[in-house]
Scaffold this motif. Sequence first.
Motif, mmCIF file in Angstrom:
data_model
loop_
_atom_site.group_PDB
_atom_site.id
_atom_site.type_symbol
_atom_site.label_atom_id
_atom_site.label_comp_id
_atom_site.label_asym_id
_atom_site.label_seq_id
_atom_site.Cartn_x
_atom_site.Cartn_y
_atom_site.Cartn_z
ATOM 1 N N CYS A 1 23.233 -118.566 -2.689
ATOM 2 C CA CYS A 1 22.743 -119.740 -2.628
ATOM 3 C C CYS A 1 22.369 -120.653 -3.805
ATOM 4 N N GLU A 2 23.212 -121.508 -4.624
ATOM 5 C CA GLU A 2 22.830 -121.990 -5.105
ATOM 6 C C GLU A 2 22.096 -123.936 -4.834
ATOM 7 N N GLY A 3 21.253 -124.477 -5.248
ATOM 8 C CA GLY A 3 20.940 -125.530 -4.352
ATOM 9 C C GLY A 3 19.457 -126.098 -4.289
ATOM 10 N N PRO A 4 19.320 -126.705 -3.336
ATOM 11 C CA PRO A 4 17.747 -126.604 -2.841
ATOM 12 C C PRO A 4 17.275 -125.281 -2.212
ATOM 13 N N LEU A 5 17.729 -124.603 -1.750
ATOM 14 C CA LEU A 5 17.780 -123.325 -1.000
ATOM 15 C C LEU A 5 17.839 -121.984 -1.909
ATOM 16 N N LYS A 6 17.413 -121.918 -2.874
ATOM 17 C CA LYS A 6 17.823 -120.798 -3.838
ATOM 18 C C LYS A 6 16.956 -119.205 -3.422
ATOM 19 N N ASN A 7 15.687 -120.148 -1.969
ATOM 20 C CA ASN A 7 15.264 -119.033 -1.629
ATOM 21 C C ASN A 7 16.492 -117.897 -1.054
ATOM 22 N N ALA A 8 16.609 -116.505 -1.394
ATOM 23 C CA ALA A 8 17.846 -115.773 -0.728
ATOM 24 C C ALA A 8 17.042 -114.977 0.676
ATOM 25 N N LEU A 9 15.381 -114.801 1.371
ATOM 26 C CA LEU A 9 15.016 -114.656 1.977
ATOM 27 C C LEU A 9 14.412 -115.433 3.110
ATOM 28 N N LEU A 10 15.002 -116.782 2.865
ATOM 29 C CA LEU A 10 14.562 -118.203 3.659
ATOM 30 C C LEU A 10 15.908 -117.641 4.171
ATOM 31 N N VAL A 11 17.423 -117.517 3.869
ATOM 32 C CA VAL A 11 18.434 -117.532 4.364
ATOM 33 C C VAL A 11 18.600 -116.345 5.012
ATOM 34 N N GLY A 12 17.904 -115.262 4.164
ATOM 35 C CA GLY A 12 18.425 -114.162 5.164
ATOM 36 C C GLY A 12 17.900 -113.539 6.543
ATOM 37 N N VAL A 13 16.126 -114.828 6.711
ATOM 38 C CA VAL A 13 15.923 -114.687 7.702
ATOM 39 C C VAL A 13 16.281 -115.523 8.873
ATOM 40 N N LYS A 14 16.890 -116.300 8.242
ATOM 41 C CA LYS A 14 17.518 -117.197 9.078
ATOM 42 C C LYS A 14 19.338 -116.851 9.381
ATOM 43 N N MET A 15 19.847 -115.812 9.314
ATOM 44 C CA MET A 15 20.944 -115.369 10.188
ATOM 45 C C MET A 15 20.480 -113.801 10.674
ATOM 46 N N LEU A 16 19.004 -113.576 10.122
ATOM 47 C CA LEU A 16 18.228 -112.676 11.189
ATOM 48 C C LEU A 16 18.501 -113.612 12.829
ATOM 49 N N PHE A 17 17.691 -114.353 12.335
ATOM 50 C CA PHE A 17 17.571 -115.258 13.552
ATOM 51 C C PHE A 17 19.160 -115.847 14.744
ATOM 52 N N LEU A 18 20.055 -115.486 13.734
ATOM 53 C CA LEU A 18 20.605 -116.088 14.321
ATOM 54 C C LEU A 18 21.786 -114.535 14.960
ATOM 55 N N ILE A 19 21.548 -112.917 15.127
ATOM 56 C CA ILE A 19 21.612 -112.466 15.362
ATOM 57 C C ILE A 19 21.464 -111.496 16.498
ATOM 58 N N MET A 20 19.266 -112.062 15.995
ATOM 59 C CA MET A 20 18.707 -112.393 17.667
ATOM 60 C C MET A 20 19.122 -113.001 19.050
ATOM 61 N N PHE A 21 19.601 -114.239 18.088
ATOM 62 C CA PHE A 21 19.940 -115.077 19.698
ATOM 63 C C PHE A 21 21.566 -114.960 20.041
ATOM 64 N N ILE A 22 22.265 -113.802 19.100
ATOM 65 C CA ILE A 22 23.506 -114.089 19.552
ATOM 66 C C ILE A 22 23.309 -112.647 20.407
ATOM 67 N N LEU A 23 22.289 -111.773 19.877
ATOM 68 C CA LEU A 23 21.865 -110.318 21.107
ATOM 69 C C LEU A 23 21.962 -111.081 22.008
ATOM 70 N N LEU A 24 21.065 -111.898 22.660
ATOM 71 C CA LEU A 24 20.495 -112.660 23.425
ATOM 72 C C LEU A 24 21.062 -113.067 24.462
ATOM 73 N N ALA A 25 21.775 -113.628 24.055
ATOM 74 C CA ALA A 25 22.984 -115.599 24.637
ATOM 75 C C ALA A 25 24.897 -114.499 24.940
ATOM 76 N N ASN A 26 25.418 -113.739 23.575
ATOM 77 C CA ASN A 26 26.486 -113.143 24.051
ATOM 78 C C ASN A 26 26.682 -112.695 25.488
ATOM 79 N N PRO A 27 25.225 -111.827 25.338
ATOM 80 C CA PRO A 27 25.449 -111.183 26.670
ATOM 81 C C PRO A 27 25.500 -111.868 27.855
ATOM 82 N N THR A 28 24.060 -112.667 28.068
ATOM 83 C CA THR A 28 23.607 -113.507 29.134
ATOM 84 C C THR A 28 24.900 -114.028 29.866
#
Lengths: 91, 138
Positions: B68-95
């Motif tokens: 990911c180029e641009g202002p958010l060049k930090n890959a770890l931030l994107v990884g943590v963001k997608m980890l939040f996405l996975i955790m939210f999906i694992l909570l919200a989709n069965p609910t």
Amino acid sequence: MTGAELFGIIDMQNVFLVMAVLIVMASLVSLYRGIEGPGIFNRIVAVNVIGTKTIVLLVLIGFIYGRPDFFDIALVYAILNFIMTIAATRY
Amino acid sequence: MIYDTLINLIVVLLLTIGVFFMLSGTIGFARFPDFYSRMHATGKCDTLGEGLMLVALIIYEVAYTGVCEGPLKNALLVGVKMLFLIMFILLANPTSTHAIAKAAYDVGLEPWRKPDETIAWLDTGRGEGDDEDGGETS
């Protein structure tokens, strides 16, 4: 992109593109059930399933074009999908 | 080089398994006769397929910093963001699946709106049961 990402011969961007096309095809099959399905609950489930597939599709688009903005859009879309489903079942 | 090949192989394998689960869940959603069986098909396959695909994309993102180029060049931030996405999906989709099934049950339906197909499907089962009954009497 940077690093070229060659797996043997295949480019990884093409792999992501193929996965995105397969997800779009699955979403179209779900859309058939959403249009044709009897009752309101089948349509709610169809909207939920299409929204779930759209989240992965947004993340894949963000990887294909190399833009990190789509991950924020995917997060917001996940939250909106969840709230919309809960609100539709609590009417 | 062998490291890159291994990472790409793992990513492609996880993506393929996730797409397979999503396609099978969608086919079950289109083909099953009842509302609750459709919920049974979609509620688990979508969660598992989406989790696998996002895990594969996290591995790809963390292994190659700078996708990911641009202002958010930090890959770890994107990884943590997608980890939040996975955790939210694992909570919200069965609910949400449970909420839809609970609402459909509270409205009051054993099978929803499709008694004809369900009874025809049960009649074939009863036909086989009659054969078993004949076997018992003989």
